[in-house]
Design a protein around this motif. Structure first.
Motif, short mmCIF file in Angstrom:
data_model
loop_
_atom_site.label_atom_id
_atom_site.label_comp_id
_atom_site.label_asym_id
_atom_site.label_seq_id
_atom_site.Cartn_x
_atom_site.Cartn_y
_atom_site.Cartn_z
N THR A 1 5.83 -5.14 -2.27
CA THR A 1 6.82 -6.05 -2.86
C THR A 1 7.93 -5.27 -3.57
O THR A 1 7.75 -4.10 -3.93
CB THR A 1 6.16 -6.99 -3.87
OG1 THR A 1 5.68 -6.21 -4.99
CG2 THR A 1 4.99 -7.73 -3.23
N GLN A 2 9.05 -5.95 -3.79
CA GLN A 2 10.14 -5.32 -4.53
C GLN A 2 9.80 -5.15 -5.99
O GLN A 2 10.40 -4.32 -6.68
CB GLN A 2 11.42 -6.12 -4.34
CG GLN A 2 11.96 -6.05 -2.91
CD GLN A 2 13.35 -6.63 -2.78
OE1 GLN A 2 13.65 -7.64 -3.41
NE2 GLN A 2 14.19 -6.00 -1.96
N GLU A 3 8.84 -5.95 -6.49
CA GLU A 3 8.38 -5.75 -7.86
C GLU A 3 7.69 -4.39 -7.99
O GLU A 3 7.83 -3.70 -9.01
CB GLU A 3 7.40 -6.86 -8.26
CG GLU A 3 8.02 -8.22 -8.53
CD GLU A 3 8.44 -8.92 -7.24
OE1 GLU A 3 9.27 -9.83 -7.32
OE2 GLU A 3 7.92 -8.55 -6.16
N GLU A 4 6.97 -3.99 -6.94
CA GLU A 4 6.31 -2.68 -6.95
C GLU A 4 7.31 -1.55 -6.74
O GLU A 4 7.16 -0.47 -7.32
CB GLU A 4 5.26 -2.63 -5.83
CG GLU A 4 4.07 -3.54 -6.01
CD GLU A 4 3.13 -3.48 -4.82
OE1 GLU A 4 2.08 -2.82 -4.92
OE2 GLU A 4 3.47 -4.07 -3.76
N PHE A 5 8.32 -1.79 -5.90
CA PHE A 5 9.29 -0.75 -5.55
C PHE A 5 10.70 -1.32 -5.69
O PHE A 5 11.37 -1.60 -4.69
CB PHE A 5 9.04 -0.25 -4.13
CG PHE A 5 7.67 0.35 -3.94
CD1 PHE A 5 7.41 1.65 -4.32
CD2 PHE A 5 6.64 -0.41 -3.41
CE1 PHE A 5 6.14 2.19 -4.17
CE2 PHE A 5 5.37 0.12 -3.25
CZ PHE A 5 5.13 1.43 -3.64
N GLY B 1 14.54 -1.85 -5.95
CA GLY B 1 15.67 -1.14 -5.37
C GLY B 1 15.51 -0.78 -3.91
O GLY B 1 16.48 -0.37 -3.27
N VAL B 2 14.30 -0.93 -3.37
CA VAL B 2 14.09 -0.63 -1.96
C VAL B 2 14.34 -1.90 -1.14
O VAL B 2 13.75 -2.95 -1.42
CB VAL B 2 12.65 -0.13 -1.71
CG1 VAL B 2 12.41 0.09 -0.23
CG2 VAL B 2 12.40 1.15 -2.50
N PRO B 3 15.24 -1.87 -0.15
CA PRO B 3 15.53 -3.06 0.65
C PRO B 3 14.27 -3.63 1.29
O PRO B 3 13.35 -2.89 1.68
CB PRO B 3 16.50 -2.54 1.71
CG PRO B 3 17.13 -1.34 1.08
CD PRO B 3 16.06 -0.71 0.25
N ALA B 4 14.24 -4.94 1.44
CA ALA B 4 13.05 -5.62 1.97
C ALA B 4 12.65 -5.10 3.34
O ALA B 4 11.46 -4.99 3.64
CB ALA B 4 13.32 -7.13 2.03
N GLU B 5 13.64 -4.76 4.18
CA GLU B 5 13.31 -4.30 5.53
C GLU B 5 12.59 -2.95 5.54
O GLU B 5 12.00 -2.55 6.55
CB GLU B 5 14.57 -4.22 6.41
CG GLU B 5 15.61 -3.21 5.98
CD GLU B 5 16.65 -3.82 5.04
OE1 GLU B 5 17.76 -3.26 4.97
OE2 GLU B 5 16.34 -4.84 4.40
N ASN B 6 12.66 -2.23 4.42
CA ASN B 6 11.99 -0.93 4.33
C ASN B 6 10.63 -1.00 3.65
O ASN B 6 9.94 0.01 3.55
CB ASN B 6 12.87 0.07 3.59
CG ASN B 6 14.10 0.45 4.39
OD1 ASN B 6 14.08 0.40 5.61
ND2 ASN B 6 15.17 0.80 3.71
#
Length: 377
Positions: A138-142, A144-149
């Motif tokens: 999830t973006q909560e875990e990472f 700034g990382v785009p969802a597609e990545n």
């Protein structure tokens, strides 16, 4: 740009994993050391630090759960007096396993072997459980990382093409999308025909979920070490003090040039992971308490926990580990790993030695990490 961001995400994942190797970052000397430079046995201090093991005299229960053995419990000296491990005798690498201290544990049952693919499949089929590696980050875990990545996957050992500096484990680990317990080496891999191999790519919560379903639990670190020692006092390995008694390996570990491609000579009979139970059991009837795959235990990791337990010279009774993970400057919560794996070698990580420790971030997995369970009376 997309590839750059994915690379950053990969590095973040691998940095969190630790895979029992991150301790080398602060202990490797400034000069570049490769596995080909360092091949020597660990030095030890006086065996007198270990007081005799006292095994409980209570009889084994009349019924032992299938696939488990009775561990009577008792009092023993826990930890390691090894001053160094490989890496050209760098001092202090195993300091988190000292001082040796006295511990008492009650009796319990323990799985004969590490939990296998076959056994884990029964759990998944019965419950529909989805492991962490199968879940999209999830973006909560990472942030700034785009969802597609943000791709579901896990860490896979990726041998190098030549000898490398051993102070950076990220060189031989890769985050591979589509990797999980059913596909332990990547999306094209399979566990078909490997039903009796230990299940890997398992996080702490994946192991704990299985244990709860099976009516068991993960062992404490003290229970794990008492069992691994087999009632013996102060041995270097779970089978004795000689790595190769009568010239024969007693565990599935790495021989050859680490971490080079095709570097594992397989002198123990296996190149890579092995089915469970391929070597003689220890004195309690337990298989693979050294090598093959690292095993999760229940304790939070702390490098100073043994120092705390040893204060006052009292016997620690059924220690459960620290109350929480609290290591300065390290936000990634880690629990203890034990036993070493098929990637442990006298050139880099000799933590198949019975008193030594590993650690791992609780939501991270790898293809050399599994578990076994215990059951209280």
């Amino acid at each position: 740009m997309k590839n750059k961001i994915y690379r950053i995400f990969t590095i973040l994942i691998l940095a969190a994993i630790s895979v029992a190797y991150s301790f080398t970052q602060f202990t490797t000397p400034k000069e570049k050391l490769t596995a080909m430079d360092c091949t020597e046995a660990a030095n030890t201090t006086a065996v007198s630090e270990f007081e005799p093991t006292i095994i409980n005299k209570n009889s084994a229960p009349s019924q032992t759960p299938k696939g488990m053995v009775w561990i009577p419990g008792g009092e023993f000296s826990m930890g390691s007096n090894v001053e160094d491990e490989s890496l050209c005798s760098i001092k202090g690498v195993t300091k988190d396993a000292s001082p040796v201290h006295r511990v008492y544990v009650d009796g319990y049952f323990m799985d004969e072997t590490e939990v296998t693919n076959e056994e884990y499949a029964k759990f998944v089929n019965a419950t529909g459980y989805v492991t962490v590696a199968e879940q999209k980050p999830t973006q909560e875990e990472f942030p700034g990382v785009p969802a597609e990545n943000l791709i579901a996957g896990s860490a896979v050992f990726s041998p190098t093409t030549a000898a490398v500096n051993l102070n950076d484990f990220i060189q031989w680990w890769s985050y591979v999308g589509g990797t999980d317990w059913k596909h332990p080496l990547g999306p094209e891999s399979s566990i078909k025909g490997k039903e009796k191999y230990p299940v890997v790519q398992i996080t702490y919560e994946d192991a704990a979920a299985y244990a709860k379903w099976a009516g068991k639990r993960l062992p404490t670190e003290a229970e794990w070490e008492f069992a691994a020692r087999g009632g013996k006092t102060g041995n270097l390995y779970s089978w004795g003090n000689t790595l190769k008694p009568d010239g024969k390996f007693q565990a599935n570990i790495y021989q050859g040039h680490f971490p080079v491609k095709d570097g594992d000579a397989g002198e123990d009979g296996f190149k890579g992971i092995a089915p469970t139970g391929q070597f003689k059991p220890n004195a309690f009837g337990l298989y693979d308490m050294a090598g093959n795959v690292w095993e999760w235990v229940n304790d939070w990791y702390s490098p100073s926990y043994y120092t705390e337990l040893s204060k006052g010279g009292k016997i620690a009774r059924n220690p459960q580990g620290p109350d929480a993970y609290d290591v300065p400057n390290d936000p990634e919560k880690k629990r203890v790993h034990r036993g070493g794996s098929f990637l442990c070698t006298d050139q880099y990580c000799t933590r198949y030695m019975v008193g030594t420790r590993g650690k791992g971030e609780i939501r991270s997995a790898a293809n050399h990490l599994g578990f076994r369970c215990v059951k209280s009376l």
